[in-house]
Design a protein around this motif. Structure first.
Motif, PDB file in Angstrom:
ATOM      1  N   VAL A 201       0.829  -1.208   0.000  1.00 12.83           N
ATOM      2  CA  VAL A 201       0.000   0.000   0.000  1.00 12.83           C
ATOM      3  C   VAL A 201       0.862   1.255   0.000  1.00 12.83           C
ATOM      4  O   VAL A 201       0.543   2.239  -0.689  1.00 12.83           O
ATOM      5  CB  VAL A 201      -0.994   0.005   1.184  1.00 12.83           C
ATOM      6  CG1 VAL A 201      -0.305   0.190   2.512  1.00 12.83           C
ATOM      7  CG2 VAL A 201      -2.061   1.091   0.994  1.00 12.83           C
ATOM      8  N   VAL A 202       1.973   1.238   0.738  1.00 13.35           N
ATOM      9  CA  VAL A 202       2.826   2.431   0.773  1.00 13.35           C
ATOM     10  C   VAL A 202       3.415   2.717  -0.601  1.00 13.35           C
ATOM     11  O   VAL A 202       3.387   3.856  -1.095  1.00 13.35           O
ATOM     12  CB  VAL A 202       3.943   2.280   1.820  1.00 13.35           C
ATOM     13  CG1 VAL A 202       4.942   3.439   1.712  1.00 13.35           C
ATOM     14  CG2 VAL A 202       3.358   2.224   3.226  1.00 13.35           C
ATOM     15  N   THR A 203       3.961   1.696  -1.256  1.00 12.40           N
ATOM     16  CA  THR A 203       4.622   1.912  -2.542  1.00 12.40           C
ATOM     17  C   THR A 203       3.637   2.106  -3.684  1.00 12.40           C
ATOM     18  O   THR A 203       4.051   2.393  -4.805  1.00 12.40           O
ATOM     19  CB  THR A 203       5.590   0.758  -2.870  1.00 12.40           C
ATOM     20  OG1 THR A 203       4.884  -0.487  -2.866  1.00 12.40           O
ATOM     21  CG2 THR A 203       6.719   0.707  -1.850  1.00 12.40           C
ATOM     22  N   SER A 204       2.333   1.986  -3.386  1.00 18.87           N
ATOM     23  CA  SER A 204       1.324   2.320  -4.395  1.00 18.87           C
ATOM     24  C   SER A 204       0.947   3.797  -4.370  1.00 18.87           C
ATOM     25  O   SER A 204       0.273   4.291  -5.287  1.00 18.87           O
ATOM     26  CB  SER A 204       0.045   1.484  -4.178  1.00 18.87           C
ATOM     27  OG  SER A 204      -0.682   1.947  -3.037  1.00 18.87           O
ATOM     28  N   LEU A 205       1.382   4.519  -3.329  1.00 12.41           N
ATOM     29  CA  LEU A 205       1.023   5.930  -3.215  1.00 12.41           C
ATOM     30  C   LEU A 205       1.701   6.737  -4.324  1.00 12.41           C
ATOM     31  O   LEU A 205       2.873   6.515  -4.621  1.00 12.41           O
ATOM     32  CB  LEU A 205       1.439   6.477  -1.844  1.00 12.41           C
ATOM     33  CG  LEU A 205       0.770   5.841  -0.626  1.00 12.41           C
ATOM     34  CD1 LEU A 205       1.417   6.360   0.656  1.00 12.41           C
ATOM     35  CD2 LEU A 205      -0.728   6.103  -0.618  1.00 12.41           C
ATOM     36  N   PRO A 206       0.986   7.690  -4.907  1.00 12.43           N
ATOM     37  CA  PRO A 206       1.523   8.437  -6.059  1.00 12.43           C
ATOM     38  C   PRO A 206       2.445   9.581  -5.649  1.00 12.43           C
ATOM     39  O   PRO A 206       2.225  10.742  -5.998  1.00 12.43           O
ATOM     40  CB  PRO A 206       0.260   8.963  -6.727  1.00 12.43           C
ATOM     41  CG  PRO A 206      -0.693   9.189  -5.591  1.00 12.43           C
ATOM     42  CD  PRO A 206      -0.415   8.055  -4.621  1.00 12.43           C
ATOM     43  N   HIS A 207       3.456   9.247  -4.885  1.00 10.78           N
ATOM     44  CA  HIS A 207       4.417  10.240  -4.407  1.00 10.78           C
ATOM     45  C   HIS A 207       5.824   9.733  -4.679  1.00 10.78           C
ATOM     46  O   HIS A 207       6.057   8.536  -4.795  1.00 10.78           O
ATOM     47  CB  HIS A 207       4.272  10.462  -2.894  1.00 10.78           C
ATOM     48  CG  HIS A 207       2.917  10.906  -2.462  1.00 10.78           C
ATOM     49  ND1 HIS A 207       2.518  12.227  -2.455  1.00 10.78           N
ATOM     50  CD2 HIS A 207       1.846  10.191  -2.021  1.00 10.78           C
ATOM     51  CE1 HIS A 207       1.273  12.313  -2.029  1.00 10.78           C
ATOM     52  NE2 HIS A 207       0.843  11.092  -1.749  1.00 10.78           N
ATOM     53  N   ALA A 208       6.782  10.650  -4.760  1.00 12.61           N
ATOM     54  CA  ALA A 208       8.196  10.266  -4.697  1.00 12.61           C
ATOM     55  C   ALA A 208       8.533  10.127  -3.226  1.00 12.61           C
ATOM     56  O   ALA A 208       8.546  11.112  -2.491  1.00 12.61           O
ATOM     57  CB  ALA A 208       9.072  11.319  -5.365  1.00 12.61           C
ATOM     58  N   GLY A 209       8.749   8.899  -2.787  1.00 10.94           N
ATOM     59  CA  GLY A 209       8.912   8.690  -1.363  1.00 10.94           C
ATOM     60  C   GLY A 209      10.006   7.708  -1.021  1.00 10.94           C
ATOM     61  O   GLY A 209      10.565   7.032  -1.893  1.00 10.94           O
ATOM     62  N   HIS A 210      10.305   7.647   0.276  1.00 14.66           N
ATOM     63  CA  HIS A 210      11.286   6.683   0.783  1.00 14.66           C
ATOM     64  C   HIS A 210      10.629   5.915   1.915  1.00 14.66           C
ATOM     65  O   HIS A 210      10.201   6.497   2.914  1.00 14.66           O
ATOM     66  CB  HIS A 210      12.545   7.387   1.276  1.00 14.66           C
ATOM     67  CG  HIS A 210      13.678   6.441   1.521  1.00 14.66           C
ATOM     68  ND1 HIS A 210      14.793   6.395   0.715  1.00 14.66           N
ATOM     69  CD2 HIS A 210      13.863   5.480   2.468  1.00 14.66           C
ATOM     70  CE1 HIS A 210      15.616   5.458   1.146  1.00 14.66           C
ATOM     71  NE2 HIS A 210      15.073   4.891   2.217  1.00 14.66           N
ATOM     72  N   LEU A 211      10.543   4.597   1.751  1.00 11.22           N
ATOM     73  CA  LEU A 211       9.968   3.713   2.756  1.00 11.22           C
ATOM     74  C   LEU A 211      11.096   3.017   3.506  1.00 11.22           C
ATOM     75  O   LEU A 211      11.994   2.433   2.894  1.00 11.22           O
ATOM     76  CB  LEU A 211       9.070   2.667   2.076  1.00 11.22           C
ATOM     77  CG  LEU A 211       8.624   1.473   2.939  1.00 11.22           C
ATOM     78  CD1 LEU A 211       7.739   1.939   4.091  1.00 11.22           C
ATOM     79  CD2 LEU A 211       7.881   0.444   2.064  1.00 11.22           C
ATOM     80  N   VAL A 212      11.043   3.093   4.837  1.00 10.05           N
ATOM     81  CA  VAL A 212      11.973   2.343   5.680  1.00 10.05           C
ATOM     82  C   VAL A 212      11.167   1.249   6.378  1.00 10.05           C
ATOM     83  O   VAL A 212      10.215   1.541   7.109  1.00 10.05           O
ATOM     84  CB  VAL A 212      12.659   3.236   6.721  1.00 10.05           C
ATOM     85  CG1 VAL A 212      13.612   2.400   7.583  1.00 10.05           C
ATOM     86  CG2 VAL A 212      13.418   4.364   6.052  1.00 10.05           C
ATOM     87  N   VAL A 213      11.542  -0.004   6.139  1.00  7.85           N
ATOM     88  CA  VAL A 213      10.881  -1.141   6.764  1.00  7.85           C
ATOM     89  C   VAL A 213      11.758  -1.605   7.922  1.00  7.85           C
ATOM     90  O   VAL A 213      12.911  -1.983   7.719  1.00  7.85           O
ATOM     91  CB  VAL A 213      10.668  -2.294   5.761  1.00  7.85           C
ATOM     92  CG1 VAL A 213       9.779  -3.371   6.376  1.00  7.85           C
ATOM     93  CG2 VAL A 213      10.053  -1.777   4.457  1.00  7.85           C
ATOM     94  N   VAL A 214      11.211  -1.561   9.136  1.00  6.77           N
ATOM     95  CA  VAL A 214      11.976  -1.904  10.332  1.00  6.77           C
ATOM     96  C   VAL A 214      11.532  -3.281  10.813  1.00  6.77           C
ATOM     97  O   VAL A 214      10.362  -3.471  11.167  1.00  6.77           O
ATOM     98  CB  VAL A 214      11.771  -0.856  11.441  1.00  6.77           C
ATOM     99  CG1 VAL A 214      12.723  -1.127  12.604  1.00  6.77           C
ATOM    100  CG2 VAL A 214      11.984   0.557  10.909  1.00  6.77           C
TER     101      VAL A 214
END
Length: 257
Positions: A57-70
């Motif tokens: 769901v996070v990587t489907s968001l239409p933004h240039a973003g950085h996801l950190v999975v802890v």
């Protein structure tokens, strides 16, 4: 494995502007109340670990973003494999995987440390809420950027509330009109969240969520509408509820085909 991030992005991804949105997906909890022989974020629903839904769901968001999975250090390799499977082609998201701490607030700090300097808005989300929708993420993002305050999804309390003692004896009814139950993602300006987590007061006791951490540091936090499907896996009783939402998701996809 150190606290340095392992980063992956989709093959052939086009260059994109520096990300200003960061999301920390917290999945390092042991899940003791669930009684499972694995970290809660890796409990499987129909063969899919909960954390996979959060990454999706996070990587489907239409933004240039950085996801950190802890995640627990022992689950880092598995998580990187999941990211490779889930990350959309030509994604605007970069993803890091970092080891978690002994407590949730430590894991959030490690996630903050792994975000690039360009990030100005941070959302913290529990992997144990696998069916939180993209719309809920967008409501939180919009409120943080509109007001500069923190923002958390909330649902009004509908049950009658009683205060009881250790023996279960009821002492009083608690007024519920001003009470809400809060969910995740919880969003904040990056500098506000980082300053709050750097506060030495955290060493005194364990905060229950990120909003509490920010409020202790003097920050303001607003609410946005939450959703029932953002239910959290905590005990075995929650499994049936999450399976209901998974079935609803599958039915919705099939009806669109």
């Amino acid at each position: 494995m150190s606290n340095s991030a392992f980063v992956t992005e989709s093959d052939g991804a086009a260059p994109h502007p520096l990300a200003t949105l960061g999301v920390i997906l917290v999945g390092a909890g042991r899940g003791e109340r669930l009684g499972a022989a694995m970290p809660k974020a890796f409990f499987e629903l129909h063969g899919r670990p909960l954390i996979e839904f959060g990454i999706g769901v996070v990587t489907s968001l239409p933004h240039a973003g950085h996801l950190v999975v802890v995640v627990p250090e022992s689950r880092a390799a598995q998580t990187l494999e999941l990211v490779e499977q889930v990350l959309p082609d030509r994604s605007r998201w970069e993803v890091s995987v970092v080891p978690g701490g002994r407590e949730r607030h430590e894991s959030v700090r490690f996630g903050l440390d792994a975000l690039p300097d360009s990030i100005d808005t941070v959302l913290v989300h529990d992997a144990a809420r696998p069916f939180t929708t993209a719309a809920q993420f967008e409501r939180v993002i919009a409120e943080v950027r509109r007001t500069g305050d923190g923002a958390v999804p909330a649902l009004r309390v509908v049950d009658t509330l009683k205060r009881v003692d250790a023996d279960g004896l009821i002492h009083e009814t608690v007024a519920r009109e001003a009470l809400v139950g809060v969910q995740t993602p919880q969003g904040f300006a990056r500098e506000v969240l980082a300053a709050a987590y750097a506060d030495a007061e955290l060493q005194l006791d364990t905060p229950t969520d990120d909003a509490e951490v920010v409020q202790r540091g003097g920050g303001r936090v607003r609410t946005v509408p939450g959703e029932l499907r953002a239910h959290k896996l905590t005990t075995p009783d929650d499994i049936a509820i999450l399976e209901h939402f998974l079935a609803a998701n599958v039915a919705g996809l099939e009806s669109e085909q």
